[in-house]
Motif scaffolding. Structure first.
Motif, PDB file in Angstrom:
ATOM      1  N   CYS A  66       5.186  -2.064   5.487  1.00 11.61           N
ATOM      2  CA  CYS A  66       6.308  -2.447   4.628  1.00 11.61           C
ATOM      3  C   CYS A  66       5.848  -3.451   3.565  1.00 11.61           C
ATOM      4  CB  CYS A  66       7.426  -3.118   5.428  1.00 11.61           C
ATOM      5  SG  CYS A  66       8.109  -2.163   6.784  1.00 11.61           S
ATOM      6  N   ARG A  67       6.527  -3.397   2.428  1.00 11.33           N
ATOM      7  CA  ARG A  67       6.353  -4.459   1.428  1.00 11.33           C
ATOM      8  C   ARG A  67       7.528  -5.413   1.547  1.00 11.33           C
ATOM      9  NH1 ARG A  67       8.458  -4.175  -4.447  1.00 11.33           N
ATOM     10  NH2 ARG A  67       8.414  -6.403  -4.913  1.00 11.33           N
TER      11      ARG A  67
ATOM     12  N   PRO B 150      -2.048   6.636  -4.512  1.00 13.12           N
ATOM     13  CA  PRO B 150      -0.913   5.790  -4.155  1.00 13.12           C
ATOM     14  C   PRO B 150       0.412   6.463  -4.478  1.00 13.12           C
ATOM     15  CG  PRO B 150      -2.574   4.560  -5.380  1.00 13.12           C
ATOM     16  CD  PRO B 150      -2.954   5.994  -5.468  1.00 13.12           C
ATOM     17  N   ARG B 151       1.397   6.244  -3.656  1.00 11.06           N
ATOM     18  CA  ARG B 151       2.724   6.778  -3.917  1.00 11.06           C
ATOM     19  C   ARG B 151       3.410   5.906  -4.959  1.00 11.06           C
ATOM     20  NH1 ARG B 151       4.326   7.142   2.502  1.00 11.06           N
ATOM     21  NH2 ARG B 151       2.174   7.256   3.143  1.00 11.06           N
TER      22      ARG B 151
ATOM     23  N   TRP C  40      10.049  -1.317   0.809  1.00 14.76           N
ATOM     24  CA  TRP C  40       9.743   0.036   1.270  1.00 14.76           C
ATOM     25  C   TRP C  40       9.164  -0.018   2.679  1.00 14.76           C
ATOM     26  CZ3 TRP C  40       4.632  -0.230   2.221  1.00 14.76           C
ATOM     27  CH2 TRP C  40       3.756  -0.855   1.304  1.00 14.76           C
ATOM     28  N   ALA C  41       9.226   1.129   3.330  1.00 10.02           N
ATOM     29  CA  ALA C  41       8.639   1.292   4.661  1.00 10.02           C
ATOM     30  C   ALA C  41       8.047   2.690   4.725  1.00 10.02           C
ATOM     31  CB  ALA C  41       9.690   1.117   5.751  1.00 10.02           C
TER      32      ALA C  41
ATOM     33  N   LEU D 186      -0.396   3.814   0.157  1.00  7.28           N
ATOM     34  CA  LEU D 186       0.731   2.891   0.033  1.00  7.28           C
ATOM     35  C   LEU D 186       1.319   2.931  -1.375  1.00  7.28           C
ATOM     36  CD1 LEU D 186      -0.452  -0.292   1.974  1.00  7.28           C
ATOM     37  CD2 LEU D 186       0.717   1.742   2.813  1.00  7.28           C
ATOM     38  N   PRO D 187       2.627   2.714  -1.515  1.00  9.20           N
ATOM     39  CA  PRO D 187       3.243   2.687  -2.841  1.00  9.20           C
ATOM     40  C   PRO D 187       2.629   1.601  -3.725  1.00  9.20           C
ATOM     41  CG  PRO D 187       4.917   2.833  -1.128  1.00  9.20           C
ATOM     42  CD  PRO D 187       3.622   2.540  -0.437  1.00  9.20           C
ATOM     43  N   GLU D 188       2.591   1.857  -5.015  1.00  8.26           N
ATOM     44  CA  GLU D 188       2.085   0.864  -5.949  1.00  8.26           C
ATOM     45  C   GLU D 188       3.065  -0.306  -6.038  1.00  8.26           C
ATOM     46  OE1 GLU D 188       1.580   3.029  -9.555  1.00  8.26           O
ATOM     47  OE2 GLU D 188      -0.342   3.895  -8.938  1.00  8.26           O
TER      48      GLU D 188
END
Length: 279
Positions: free
Chosen positions: A21-22, A2-3, A108-109, A267-269
């Motif tokens: 996106c989040r 994960p990023r 984020w995207a 995906l980012p944490e």
């Protein structure tokens, strides 16, 4: 892997790129997530699609990890859409946020593989239900927390909640309006803990039925108040009878706090969240 950094890359992403996106939102003034055909009905999906379409200069449809009801909040709602034009990740974050109302934000995207789907690729979803357990209803947290005036025993609630773990038939906690073909869901963990005047219910499952978390919260509060012993939750679950369960808890205290995906998508944490959601 994960990023860990929120990406705001200015590098252009070509048309046709799938973007994940989040999304964070305050559900108090929304009629839930899903777009409605009735004019003037304010939903998160409609607000988000309008803003993304403005940045894209064309209509864009978004897909989410889980539809939330009226009044329910999103800390880590995950969505995806297919970009109809060339834009950078930075534009999808800053540009869309500039076009959104203040109670919705894109954090984020990132570009993702074409087989990624916000709903169908998700492995688990986590919700948090927050109850203020005070004699007097709080004024500053209206719409952000649920409230129970009766003293709640969180030890009893936590013990009772362990009967929910595993793959089981959750018909006893299913709304009458639920359209899911199956009532079977797999709960991987659930906990109930007290933090001062706050009672926190955390639950993770592969998916949830309509009103499932709120119905569970309502029944756990019955146990916490001492009107039923902890083993009642297991008996209720086995019965499959919604009529025997507690009332549906208010939407105010419910937050979608995390969605888990296979690491391959990178995906980012999700951060732990501010204020009420931290810890």
């Amino acid at each position: 892997m994960p990023r860990t950094q929120q990406p705001f890359s200015p590098e252009p992403l070509p048309a046709g790129t799938r973007i994940a996106c989040r999304i964070e939102y305050d559900g108090r003034l929304f009629n839930g997530w899903q777009a409605q055909p009735h004019p003037g009905t304010r939903t998160v999906q409609q607000a988000l699609e309008k803003a993304i379409s403005q940045v894209a200069n064309g209509p864009v449809r978004v897909h989410c990890a889980g539809r939330t009801d009226t009044g329910v909040h999103g800390h880590a709602q995950i969505v995806h859409f297919d970009s109809p034009t060339t834009r950078s990740a930075k534009a999808w974050v800053l540009g869309v946020n500039a076009a959104l109302p203040t109670d919705v934000r894109v954090h984020w995207a990132v570009p993702v593989a074409s087989d990624f789907h916000a709903r169908f690729s998700a492995q688990a979803r986590s919700y948090r239900y927050i109850i203020v357990n005070t004699v007097v209803r709080p004024a500053l947290l209206v719409g952000l927390v649920s409230w129970c005036r009766w003293p709640l025993c969180t030890d009893s609630m936590h013990t009772a909640a362990q009967a929910l773990v595993g793959e089981q038939d959750f018909s006893a906690f299913r709304a009458a309006s639920c359209q899911s073909e199956s009532a079977f869901r797999c709960v991987s963990r659930v906990s109930v803990a007290r933090r001062g005047d706050l009672v926190i219910i955390d639950i993770e499952a592969n998916a949830f039925l309509h009103h499932m978390v709120r119905n569970i919260a309502g029944s756990l509060m019955v146990v916490g108040h001492g009107r039923h012993p902890p083993e009642w939750i297991g008996q209720l679950l086995a019965s499959g009878d919604r009529a025997r369960a507690g009332d549906t808890a208010a939407a105010d205290g419910l937050y979608l706090v995390d969605v888990t995906y296979p690491p391959v998508y990178g995906l980012p944490e999700t951060p732990p969240g501010p204020l009420l959601l931290a810890g």
